[in-house]
Design an enzyme around this catalytic site. Structure first.
Site, short mmCIF file in Angstrom:
data_model
loop_
_atom_site.label_atom_id
_atom_site.label_comp_id
_atom_site.label_asym_id
_atom_site.label_seq_id
_atom_site.Cartn_x
_atom_site.Cartn_y
_atom_site.Cartn_z
N GLY A 77 0.82 -1.20 0.00
CA GLY A 77 0.00 0.00 0.00
C GLY A 77 0.85 1.26 0.00
CB CYS A 78 0.20 4.67 -1.22
SG CYS A 78 -1.47 4.95 -0.57
#
Length: 327
Positions: free
Chosen positions: A136-137
């Protein structure tokens, strides 16, 4: 050398748009198809308007099950459903950009073992993998700031994180908090202490420091800008600033995109790049770590291409030598 044939499932979102751009400009691959149920038959540049003049490809209603690499740019929870309904060649490698396979409890799916695709942590495993769970970012930015401490087994206290992401982090679907009139000149937090990326963050910290049992307190924020993540975290640290710098430099000495800066950093240094830039600051008994990435590149599509490069033995930075939008 014959180019790799690549395909994308779910082509209309921000992440897919960046992935299309990267693959079109990658010397080792050919973009075979971009599948989209909502846009089948439309020119890709009609949706991703920055690609006008770059491609005449149209969104496909059909899937080539023989491609070398398949990228899944589907909403969270949809990748599993897609793979249950569709079968691909045993030679097809899959890189999933959702959160469906990131946790250890989800890494094995229908006989496929997904490797967590953070190159700075799992590079050797990624090189041998057929299936990748792209991080995920927020998780990428935060793990990049934490993992050198975990590697050195010096995380002994609670970690406090404050991080802000741009509007593209919310995706293309409109909601009450994504309209321009709400987001413009505004700032807010959301999912305080409960963000879904905490699972993978805790998982990787414990991979390096199995006795870590303190709290990771994460406050995610919505920012009034389009793209990027600016994260700051602090925790108690007994060593000196020079000790910390040595620790981080050693951890990232072979990293293709992660840089430790002696100067204070700002978001424009990473927007439109696959870089993660870190800065360290010591205040009394606390270590402050600042971490910045582009949420759509190092936080999503750029990292997916980086993983593909590792899987096929390409130069890690192939197709990712991008200049920041500094001005």
């Amino acid at each position: 050398m014959k180019k790799l044939e690549t395909g994308i499932i779910g082509g209309a979102g921000y992440t897919a748009g960046e992935l299309i751009r990267l693959l079109l400009n990658h010397n080792k691959v050919n973009l075979n198809f971009v599948y989209s149920t909502s846009n089948a038959g439309n020119k890709i540049y009609k949706i991703h308007q920055d690609l006008i003049g770059s491609t005449d490809l149209v969104f496909s209603s059909e899937i080539n099950t023989e491609v070398d690499v398949l990228f899944l740019c589907l909403g969270h929870g949809n990748s599993k459903a897609f793979l249950e309904k569709n079968t691909f060649s045993e030679n097809t490698k899959i890189i999933d950009l959702s959160n469906d396979f990131r946790l250890n409890k989800d890494e094995i799916f229908e006989g496929k073992t997904f490797v967590y695709g953070l190159p700075e942590l799992n590079k050797e495993a990624i090189k041998k993998a057929n299936y990748i769970a792209n991080p995920g970012c927020f998780a990428t930015a935060i793990q990049s700031a934490l993992l050198p401490l975990a590697k050195a087994k010096v995380l002994k206290n609670d970690v406090h994180i404050n991080a802000v992401t741009g509007a593209t982090g919310a995706g293309t679907s409109l909601s009450a908090t994504t309209h321009f009139t709400w987001r413009d000149n505004n700032f807010s937090h959301y999912k305080a202490f409960t963000h879904q990326h905490l699972g993978e963050i805790n998982q990787t910290v414990n991979q390096l420091q199995s006795d870590f049992s303190s709290e990771i307190n994460f406050m995610p924020n919505r920012g009034d800008f389009s793209r990027g993540i600016f994260a700051t975290l602090y925790t108690k640290f007994e060593g000196s600033l020079e000790d910390a710098k040595k620790m981080y430099s050693e951890f990232y000495k072979e990293a293709a995109f992660t840089v430790v800066s002696d100067e204070e950093i700002h978001l424009k240094q990473v927007v439109n790049t696959n870089k993660c830039i870190l800065h360290l600051h010591k205040h009394e008994n606390k270590l402050l770590v600042t971490s910045i990435i582009d949420n759509l590149l190092k936080g999503a599509s750029g990292q997916a291409v980086q993983n593909m490069n590792l899987m096929y033995g390409f130069e890690e930075s192939e197709g990712l030598k991008l200049k920041a939008n500094y001005f």
